[in-house]
Design a protein around this motif. Structure first.
Motif, PDB file in Angstrom:
ATOM      1  N   THR A 138      -1.383  52.616 -24.313  1.00 17.35           N
ATOM      2  CA  THR A 138      -0.693  52.681 -23.026  1.00 17.35           C
ATOM      3  C   THR A 138      -0.949  51.458 -22.167  1.00 17.35           C
ATOM      4  OG1 THR A 138      -0.246  54.123 -21.136  1.00 17.35           O
ATOM      5  CG2 THR A 138      -2.523  53.901 -21.789  1.00 17.35           C
ATOM      6  N   LEU A 139      -2.125  50.811 -22.327  1.00 12.03           N
ATOM      7  CA  LEU A 139      -2.463  49.654 -21.505  1.00 12.03           C
ATOM      8  C   LEU A 139      -1.990  48.340 -22.112  1.00 12.03           C
ATOM      9  CD1 LEU A 139      -6.108  50.608 -20.444  1.00 12.03           C
ATOM     10  CD2 LEU A 139      -4.111  50.538 -18.959  1.00 12.03           C
ATOM     11  N   GLU A 140      -2.086  48.211 -23.441  1.00  5.67           N
ATOM     12  CA  GLU A 140      -1.862  46.910 -24.068  1.00  5.67           C
ATOM     13  C   GLU A 140      -0.782  46.921 -25.140  1.00  5.67           C
ATOM     14  OE1 GLU A 140      -5.671  45.698 -25.476  1.00  5.67           O
ATOM     15  OE2 GLU A 140      -6.558  45.605 -23.482  1.00  5.67           O
ATOM     16  N   GLY A 141      -0.246  48.075 -25.483  1.00  6.47           N
ATOM     17  CA  GLY A 141       0.814  48.120 -26.479  1.00  6.47           C
ATOM     18  C   GLY A 141       2.113  47.556 -25.943  1.00  6.47           C
ATOM     19  N   PRO A 142       2.970  47.059 -26.823  1.00  6.20           N
ATOM     20  CA  PRO A 142       4.269  46.538 -26.381  1.00  6.20           C
ATOM     21  C   PRO A 142       5.147  47.659 -25.824  1.00  6.20           C
ATOM     22  CG  PRO A 142       4.196  46.680 -28.769  1.00  6.20           C
ATOM     23  CD  PRO A 142       2.813  46.989 -28.293  1.00  6.20           C
ATOM     24  N   SER A 143       6.202  47.266 -25.157  1.00  5.30           N
ATOM     25  CA  SER A 143       7.135  48.264 -24.640  1.00  5.30           C
ATOM     26  C   SER A 143       7.812  48.998 -25.793  1.00  5.30           C
ATOM     27  CB  SER A 143       8.198  47.596 -23.767  1.00  5.30           C
ATOM     28  OG  SER A 143       8.993  46.708 -24.541  1.00  5.30           O
ATOM     29  N   LEU A 144       8.366  50.157 -25.489  1.00  7.70           N
ATOM     30  CA  LEU A 144       9.016  50.954 -26.531  1.00  7.70           C
ATOM     31  C   LEU A 144      10.164  50.190 -27.167  1.00  7.70           C
ATOM     32  CD1 LEU A 144       8.897  53.776 -27.833  1.00  7.70           C
ATOM     33  CD2 LEU A 144      10.618  54.515 -26.183  1.00  7.70           C
ATOM     34  N   GLU A 145      10.867  49.377 -26.389  1.00  6.13           N
ATOM     35  CA  GLU A 145      11.984  48.592 -26.931  1.00  6.13           C
ATOM     36  C   GLU A 145      11.506  47.509 -27.889  1.00  6.13           C
ATOM     37  OE1 GLU A 145      11.400  49.134 -23.786  1.00  6.13           O
ATOM     38  OE2 GLU A 145      13.016  50.472 -23.135  1.00  6.13           O
ATOM     39  N   ASP A 146      10.340  46.924 -27.623  1.00 12.17           N
ATOM     40  CA  ASP A 146       9.829  45.819 -28.440  1.00 12.17           C
ATOM     41  C   ASP A 146       8.949  46.281 -29.593  1.00 12.17           C
ATOM     42  OD1 ASP A 146      11.113  44.112 -26.701  1.00 12.17           O
ATOM     43  OD2 ASP A 146       9.349  43.856 -25.422  1.00 12.17           O
ATOM     44  N   TYR A 147       8.632  47.561 -29.645  1.00  9.73           N
ATOM     45  CA  TYR A 147       7.693  48.024 -30.672  1.00  9.73           C
ATOM     46  C   TYR A 147       8.366  48.082 -32.038  1.00  9.73           C
ATOM     47  CZ  TYR A 147       4.728  51.116 -33.408  1.00  9.73           C
ATOM     48  OH  TYR A 147       3.962  51.644 -34.406  1.00  9.73           O
ATOM     49  N   ASP A 148       7.691  47.514 -33.057  1.00  7.87           N
ATOM     50  CA  ASP A 148       8.165  47.539 -34.440  1.00  7.87           C
ATOM     51  C   ASP A 148       7.281  48.500 -35.245  1.00  7.87           C
ATOM     52  OD1 ASP A 148       9.212  47.112 -36.935  1.00  7.87           O
ATOM     53  OD2 ASP A 148       8.292  45.137 -37.209  1.00  7.87           O
ATOM     54  N   PRO A 149       7.831  49.621 -35.728  1.00  5.84           N
ATOM     55  CA  PRO A 149       6.998  50.621 -36.412  1.00  5.84           C
ATOM     56  C   PRO A 149       6.708  50.290 -37.878  1.00  5.84           C
ATOM     57  CG  PRO A 149       9.246  51.405 -36.297  1.00  5.84           C
ATOM     58  CD  PRO A 149       9.228  50.073 -35.584  1.00  5.84           C
ATOM     59  N   SER A 150       7.327  49.257 -38.442  1.00  5.04           N
ATOM     60  CA  SER A 150       7.192  48.988 -39.886  1.00  5.04           C
ATOM     61  C   SER A 150       5.746  48.794 -40.320  1.00  5.04           C
ATOM     62  CB  SER A 150       8.040  47.776 -40.277  1.00  5.04           C
ATOM     63  OG  SER A 150       9.398  48.003 -40.000  1.00  5.04           O
ATOM     64  N   PRO A 151       4.936  47.939 -39.658  1.00  3.81           N
ATOM     65  CA  PRO A 151       3.538  47.785 -40.095  1.00  3.81           C
ATOM     66  C   PRO A 151       2.748  49.086 -40.039  1.00  3.81           C
ATOM     67  CG  PRO A 151       4.165  46.011 -38.601  1.00  3.81           C
ATOM     68  CD  PRO A 151       5.251  47.019 -38.556  1.00  3.81           C
ATOM     69  N   ALA A 152       2.993  49.897 -39.006  1.00  3.36           N
ATOM     70  CA  ALA A 152       2.275  51.167 -38.896  1.00  3.36           C
ATOM     71  C   ALA A 152       2.690  52.130 -40.001  1.00  3.36           C
ATOM     72  CB  ALA A 152       2.522  51.788 -37.523  1.00  3.36           C
ATOM     73  N   SER A 175      -8.531  54.575 -14.759  1.00  2.35           N
ATOM     74  CA  SER A 175      -7.370  55.298 -14.235  1.00  2.35           C
ATOM     75  C   SER A 175      -6.525  55.846 -15.379  1.00  2.35           C
ATOM     76  CB  SER A 175      -6.532  54.368 -13.353  1.00  2.35           C
ATOM     77  OG  SER A 175      -7.243  53.954 -12.214  1.00  2.35           O
ATOM     78  N   ALA A 176      -6.327  55.026 -16.419  1.00  2.00           N
ATOM     79  CA  ALA A 176      -5.594  55.506 -17.597  1.00  2.00           C
ATOM     80  C   ALA A 176      -6.352  56.632 -18.279  1.00  2.00           C
ATOM     81  CB  ALA A 176      -5.355  54.349 -18.565  1.00  2.00           C
ATOM     82  N   GLN A 177      -7.670  56.515 -18.354  1.00  2.00           N
ATOM     83  CA  GLN A 177      -8.475  57.578 -18.963  1.00  2.00           C
ATOM     84  C   GLN A 177      -8.306  58.892 -18.207  1.00  2.00           C
ATOM     85  OE1 GLN A 177     -13.078  57.415 -19.504  1.00  2.00           O
ATOM     86  NE2 GLN A 177     -12.632  58.558 -17.651  1.00  2.00           N
ATOM     87  N   ASN A 178      -8.326  58.835 -16.888  1.00  2.00           N
ATOM     88  CA  ASN A 178      -8.201  60.059 -16.094  1.00  2.00           C
ATOM     89  C   ASN A 178      -6.808  60.671 -16.203  1.00  2.00           C
ATOM     90  OD1 ASN A 178     -10.850  59.747 -15.223  1.00  2.00           O
ATOM     91  ND2 ASN A 178     -10.257  58.578 -13.408  1.00  2.00           N
TER      92      ASN A 178
END
Length: 711
Positions: free
Chosen positions: A670-684, A645-648
């Motif tokens: 989109t399926l397994e990533g944390p929410s936007l509020e909890d996401y930490d961009p530093s490692p990326a 469903s996510a693929q489509n």
């Protein structure tokens, strides 16, 4: 603070030595503190060693000062000290260092903003071309951010780095997991590319989790091609061991019932058992089995088939004709009814969709009278009467058939019964589709549903749809029956208590077929009288609410099942370090512990406590290996359907050129990533900066703009 003179009496003689303040003028490096002499140049430098003027010299002699002043170590420390203290050089260097530091901090701040924007685009399934406009929007809103890398190509790169971090986290979980199960499913995307999606189920923190391994293009659609795609998906996550370690931990395989997956001779499960071990258990997805059981009900019971066909005709009438849909809404508005769009009941749908279609078809306001106030059913019936005399010949014929069926009192009452029946089946289907479902919960829900279905034979469900219409019919007696303001035709006697011959016949047949099919499809979980227990049945010993209360019976309960599980899974258990000789003793202790202290806990709560809390996880570590095997059994492959469903949604007609690897990255986020509020961009950000073959230039456009201004 230095004093004019300080006396010091030595042990060698009675002569008194005093510190003289004039020495500070002769030796600029001298520092006097706490009755000790120090050297400013030597103190704190490795070259000085353990000199007395580093640790503090208590002997106030001018000769010792002169000797230290001419020592090589002192001269080396003096030169190093003076170089550092040169004011012009130190000021410029410090200023440059501060400027570089501030520049790096500012660059990282802006890169974090851009990484957050890229993550938002992936999480919300937006196209990459939104990256530049979103950066422009931030700048318009007052955020100081330069436009470097503000294009869709760099956005895709950043999203790739984020997905790679999630993939590395999955690889670490695969390496630490003791046992796992694999779930697969196949589908064709919008670009007509045949893909295989692969999930893995493992225990994390005492709970089972199902995680996306990857998506691969199929070279061939036969079993060997599917298995090769599965191996390629694991190899992409764990390239260091060529993806082979997962097969040593594999104990079960889950998929739908397609022969390419579950074929005993040439299916994927057969190939896995030959290559990895005969102990691997194949499990046919339970929600799919439930769908097949209900499909049999539809085919074998004529009344159920009639309801299906009529609901499909109603949906078809309004789905393919905007004019008819508009007329239906106008009629409902005129009669004070809020019309819902009819839902479909056919096609590849889960049972909850069918239940929703029935609820919409029979929809009626809670505060309205069921006999006199109009509802969805009566509005559709009135509109069908209108269409039966207008429109094309095909539409007139369809409307007459629908009208004739809806006017039948038997049909109307049976629809209400079927709504109650499908409410039970829908609840079971939703439970079986849960990602964290374990075998004891599935068994309990199946038994509960069978019991409730059998109870519908004799009496209507309390508070259900059938009870409401029977109450309304009983109030009218043998008079003309009206439902939602429309008269119903047919014999009304017996419809109020299920004694009507035709109603009793169809209700009994529907329930009998449904229960029989459930027992056939889920025989091992519902049949207690089987002579030979399957492995899945043997795992039911961990349903602690079925353990006997009698102490003597409890001591021997499940011993044979545990022994059978140990024999079957001997190879993976020994590979994980399980002491098979200690399993039976720990099983006895575990039964006593749970029955005395944890009988009130839920299935998931009990085993999470045992697997994560001390001293239980250490005292019963060997028997808990079997519990982990039970937890990773893939009860449902519904997560694969969610992946498709996510693929489509992601790879739509507007983005049909997305590569399979890019689609996989977006699905993972989109399926397994944390929410936007909890996401930490530093490692990326760190990974993105260090992953480039050439140095990144995140401030390039800002510098270029400054040069243009100077020109």
């Amino acid at each position: 603070m230095a004093t004019s003179s300080v006396s010091c009496v030595t042990d060698r003689s009675s002569k008194v030595y005093k510190f003289k303040s004039d020495w500070i003028k002769l030796f600029p490096w001298l520092h006097f503190e706490n009755n000790l002499m120090f050297c400013k140049y030597c103190k704190g430098q490795k070259q000085a060693g353990n000199s007395a003027f580093v640790t503090g010299n208590p002997h106030f002699k001018k000769d010792s000062l002169t000797k230290h002043n001419h020592s090589k170590r002192h001269i080396t420390c003096r030169d190093a000290y003076l170089i550092r203290q040169k004011k012009p050089a130190s000021t410029v260097t410090a200023a440059l260092d501060r400027q570089v530091m501030l520049s790096e901090v500012e660059i990282r701040r802006q890169l974090k903003i851009k990484m957050n924007i890229a993550y938002f685009i992936a999480k919300e399934e937006e196209p990459f071309i939104k990256f530049g406009p979103l950066i422009t929007l931030h700048k318009k809103n007052g955020v100081d951010i330069n436009p470097t890398y503000d294009n869709h190509v760099r956005c895709a790169e950043m999203i790739g780095q984020i997905a790679d971090l999630l993939k590395e986290s999955l690889a670490a979980k695969l390496r630490t997991a003791k046992h796992l199960a694999v779930l697969i499913d196949g589908d064709t995307d919008i670009s007509n590319t045949e893909c295989e999606i692969v999930y893995v189920r493992l225990v994390e923190g005492g709970k089972p989790v199902t995680l996306l391994v990857g998506q691969q293009t199929l070279e061939h659609s036969h079993a060997i091609g599917v298995l090769d795609a599965t191996k390629a998906a694991f190899n992409a996550v764990c390239p260091e061991d060529n993806g082979g370690s997962w097969m040593k931990k594999l104990i079960s395989f889950g998929a739908d019932g397609a022969s390419v997956n579950m074929g005993h001779r040439g299916g994927v499960i057969a190939l896995l058992q030959r290559e990895a071990g005969e102990y691997i258990i194949p499990i046919h997805c339970m929600p799919h089995r439930l769908e097949l059981a209900i499909l049999t009900l539809q085919k074998q019971e004529p009344m159920v088939c009639q309801v299906y066909d009529l609901l499909h005709l109603v949906w078809k009438t309004y789905h393919f004709s905007g004019k008819s849909k508009r007329e239906l809404r106008q009629l409902g508005q005129a009669l004070g009814v809020d019309i819902c769009t009819p839902s479909t009941v056919k096609g590849t749908r889960w049972i909850p969709h069918i239940h929703r279609a029935l609820k919409v078809f029979l929809r009626h306001g809670e505060d309205k009278d069921l006999a006199t106030d109009h509802g969805q059913y009566s509005i559709v019936l009135q509109h069908m009467e209108h269409l039966a005399s207008a429109g094309s010949v095909e539409l007139q014929g369809r409307a007459k058939k629908v009208k004739r069926g809806m006017e039948s009192a038997l049909f109307c009452v049976f629809c209400h019964f079927l709504s109650d029946m499908f409410e039970e089946l829908s609840s079971l289907s939703l439970t079986l589709q849960r990602n964290d479902l374990i075998l004891p919960q599935a068994t309990s829900e199946l038994r509960k549903t069978v019991t409730r279905l059998e109870g519908l034979k004799t009496r209507a469900k309390s508070g259900g749809m059938l009870e409401k219409i029977q109450t309304m019919l009983a109030q009218h007696g043998d008079n003309e029956c009206r439902f939602q303001g429309m008269p119903l035709k047919g014999n009304l006697a017996g419809l109020t208590d299920l004694t009507h011959p035709q109603l009793k016949k169809h209700v009994g047949a529907a329930i009998n077929i449904g229960v029989t099919e459930l027992k056939n499809r889920f025989g091992g979980l519902l049949n207690d009288e089987a002579e030979v227990k399957t492995l899945v049945q043997a795992f039911r010993v961990f349903n602690h609410d079925t353990w006997p209360d009698d102490h003597g019976s409890l001591l021997t309960f499940g011993d044979d099942d545990v022994a059978g599980l140990m024999r079957h899974f001997r190879q993976p258990l020994e590979r994980s370090g399980c002491d098979l000789a200690a399993v039976q003793d720990e099983w006895q202790g575990l039964k006593i512990l749970v029955s005395q202290n944890f009988k009130d806990k839920t299935y998931s709560g009990l085993w999470e406590t045992m697997l994560t809390k001390e001293p239980y996880r250490e005292d019963y570590k060997n028997i808990l290996e079997l519990v982990q095997l039970m937890l990773v059994l893939p009860i449902s492959a519904a997560q694969c359907e969610r992946g498709f469903s996510a693929q489509n949604r992601i790879k739509s007609s507007k983005r049909s050129s997305l590569a399979v690897s890019t689609t996989e990255d977006l699905m993972r986020i989109t399926l397994e990533g944390p929410s936007l509020e909890d996401y930490d961009p530093s490692p990326a950000v760190d990974r993105w900066i260090n992953s480039a073959k050439r140095a990144r230039r995140p401030d390039y456009k800002k510098m270029w703009d400054r040069d243009v201004v100077c020109v």
